[in-house]
Structure formats: structure tokens, C-alpha cells
Design an enzyme around this catalytic site. Structure first.
Site: not given
Ligand code: NCD
Ligand code: ZN
Length: 346
Positions: A13, A15, A99, A136, A174, A247
Site C-alpha cells: 500500500h 502513495h 481500491k 479503506h 492499514h 501507506d
Molecule cells: C493518504 C493520502 O495522503 O493519499 N493519507 C493517509 O493519511 N493515509 C490516503 C489514505 O490512504 O487514506
Molecule cells: Zn493510503
């Protein structure tokens, strides 16, 4: 133990964002990780197979020469998602998961799902072809306390979806509560959970006691200590249903340190060292490889990585950059708040 060698890990996971931010954060992950499940919450989101193919090309173009990394693409589920497009994206090998963001749950989730009946056809197709759904797991109702949103999601959304589509393979992403761990623990098949590095380290006091610490704010928000302890127990248990999804979610400092600060902790840089610390504290270093490198690949039906990385113990505290400059602003690397005596050998 002064060093430990593991199969190269996968981050299930992650970003990566796009543009200048992507360029800056991708090497932080690719330095240690072979593959990652790439979150689709760009603006606009990665909705179709075409979007995912184009995003994958941009990720590979941003990869520095000499680095290897395999981005495992996902599609952002909307109420208009076409089951045939999803099936084709899976059949071509491009997409490894879909997702589900409840609309409004987190960063860039405005296009997420409001009416779960509208995505039933897609979920049924996914069950048929064996394509996992990453969720999520938070409800967004304003009358539900933010610390209860995961537990309520299990009862109101996740369990009904799983009962309606029993063949659907689901990753509860998460996980931040004992409720989530208990729910996964009761289930025999088709359900797994990812756990982040930071939720093994911080509880809600770290965010709020003695001053507000925006760099510890993420969603789902860290909960009470009893939940952190349940996460630690699950992550270090050797149970194949739990695996790493960092995450890691970069936001520029000026948007984190803000009157309405964004959610997300950036942990890509020091995640492996922090996990060695946590697993070491729990006397579970022999289970670290399962959590970071085996269980996730097995759930996704991917071959285990053949390459290895070595973590070594340091006599003086390991040094990580506090900040990373990106073309999209400076980002802050997650600070665990204690000295770490592990580092990945270069
Ligand atoms: C994530 C993001 O910034 O894209 N933020 C987070 O707090 N984890 C989005 C997510 O996974 O909830
Ligand atoms: Zn995330």
C-alpha cells in the site's frame, strides 16, 4: 543478532503521487522495495485500465537509471466503474487490485463510493476472476466519532459486502484497531490486512499530547495504545493474513503544517529500519521477512522476490534525512521519536 538478510520486501500500500513529487519519492521506495501496490488516489483518480497504464508508464519513466522496481497498479472504484474494463485490466496483467474509498473518507476520495449497491456488479466480477478489493475501512458519517470509524465500517459496510459476495478477496488496508484485527482473525479465507509501520509505533497521544504534531496525523488516525499493541501482536505473529502496506503518503510541509493539515505520514525512507526495531523489540526478527516479503506476495499470487536485502545493527543511532526536498515542496520523513539502531546495508 547483528544483521538479518531478507527477501527483498514489497510494500502492499503506497502513495507515489505524480510529477515532481513522484520523482522525489519513488527512489526512496525503490531503494529497498521490489514492488508496491500503487494507490490510485491522484487528482483526477486512476479509474480506467487506460489511466492505470498511463500512470504505470509515468512511474517507470521517473525511475532513476540502475534502479529496479515493479509498480503493481490498482483502479479506483467509482459508482461508474465498468466491470468489463476491470476484467480486461486484470486479464492483461496490468492491474492487481481495485481500491474502494468510501466517498470523503480520506485524501482525494471525493469520487469514491456512496451507494454500495451501485458497485455490486463490479464486485461480483472481481470475485469471479479472483481480483482483490483493497478497502479503506472507515465510514464517513459525520455522527460517527473519528476514532470509531473503522469499527463501524466493519459492521455496516465490510461484513455486508463480504456476505453478499463471499468469493471476493478483500484486503482490509492499514488496520488500526483491535476490532479490525479481531475481525480478520475470525475469518478463514479471502480476507487479509495490511498494517503500516507508523501504526506499530504511534498511538493517539503521540499526535495530540503536549502539542499537536501534524506529521503524525494520517487516516485512519492512530488510536489508543491497546489498539497499537494488538497491531504489534498481529504483525509479529507470523500469521500469513497480515502483511506490510506502509501507506507512505507524502504531502508538502506547508500543507501538513496548516490550519487544516492533510492526512498522511511519509515513511518510505526509514520503514525497513523501523520495522527491524519493532520486530526486534518483540523478539520476532525471524518473522520480519514473512511480514515484509512473503505474506503479501502469497496473497496476491505473486512469485516471491529472489533478490535479498540485509539490515544491520548500528552501534550509534542510524541517521535518516529529516526532510526531503522535492520539486513540489519539502516533505518530512516520519520521526519515530526514539533512536533506531538498524539500517539497510547499501
Ligand atoms: C493518504 C493520502 O495522503 O493519499 N493519507 C493517509 O493519511 N493515509 C490516503 C489514505 O490512504 O487514506
Ligand atoms: Zn493510503
Amino acid at each position: 543478532m547483528t544483521q538479518i538478510t531478507l527477501r527483498r520486501p514489497d510494500d502492499m500500500h503506497l502513495h507515489l503521487r505524480d510529477g515532481a513529487m513522484l520523482e522525489a519519492v519513488l527512489p526512496e521506495t525503490a531503494r529497498h522495495f521490489a514492488r508496491a501496490i500503487i494507490m490510485p488516489n491522484l487528482v483526477p483518480p486512476v479509474v480506467t485500465a487506460r489511466d492505470a497504464a498511463a500512470y504505470r508508464d509515468r512511474i517507470l519513466a521517473a525511475l532513476p537509471d540502475g534502479m529496479a522496481f515493479d509498480p503493481l497498479m490498482t483502479l479506483y472504484l467509482t459508482e461508474a466503474t465498468d466491470p468489463a474494463d476491470v476484467a480486461a485490466a486484470h486479464a492483461s496483467g496490468l492491474v492487481k487490485a481495485v481500491k474502494l474509498y468510501p466517498a470523503g473518507a480520506t485524501t482525494n476520495s471525493q469520487s469514491g463510493v456512496r451507494d454500495f449497491d451501485k458497485v455490486r456488479g463490479v464486485l461480483e466480477k472481481m470475485a469471479e476472476i479472483g481480483l482483490p478489493l483493497c478497502v479503506h475501512g472507515e465510514v464517513t458519517d459525520s455522527d460517527i466519532d473519528i476514532f470509531d470509524r473503522e469499527a463501524v465500517f466493519i459492521d455496516r459496510v465490510l461484513d455486508p459486502i463480504r456476505r453478499a459476495t463471499p468469493g471476493l478477496r478483500v484486503v482490509m488496508e492499514h488496520v488500526t484497531t483491535k476490532d479490525g484485527i479481531d475481525y480478520i482473525g475470525e475469518t478463514e479465507k479471502n480476507l487479509a490486512g495490511t498494517i503500516t509501520t507508523h501504526h506499530l509505533i504511534i498511538n493517539r497521544n503521540h499526535i495530540l499530547a503536549g502539542g499537536i504534531r501534524p506529521h503524525y496525523y494520517c487516516l485512519p488516525v492512530a488510536k489508543r495504545e491497546l489498539h497499537r499493541l494488538a497491531l504489534r501482536e498481529a504483525a509479529t505473529s507470523g500469521d500469513k493474513r497480515y502483511f506490510l502496506g506502509t501507506d507512505s503518503a507524502p504531502h508538502p510541509d506547508h500543507l501538513k503544517e496548516h490550519a487544516c493539515g492533510c492526512a498522511g505520514c511519509f515513511t518510505a525512507t526509514n520503514t525497513m529500519a523501523l520495522l527491524a526495531h519493532v520486530f526486534g523489540e518483540e523478539g520476532a526478527l525471524d518473522r520480519l521477512e514473512g511480514f515484509t516479503s512473503n505474506h503479501g506476495a502469497a496473497f496476491y499470487g505473486l512469485p516471491a522476490n529472489e533478490d535479498r536485502i540485509t539490515l544491520e545493527k548500528t552501534t550509534t543511532p542510524a541517521r535518516f534525512p529529516a526532510k526531503i526536498d522535492t520539486g513540489a515542496g519539502t516533505i518530512t520523513v516520519f520521526d519515530p521519536g526514539f533512536p533506531v539502531h538498524w539500517q539497510v546495508r547499501d
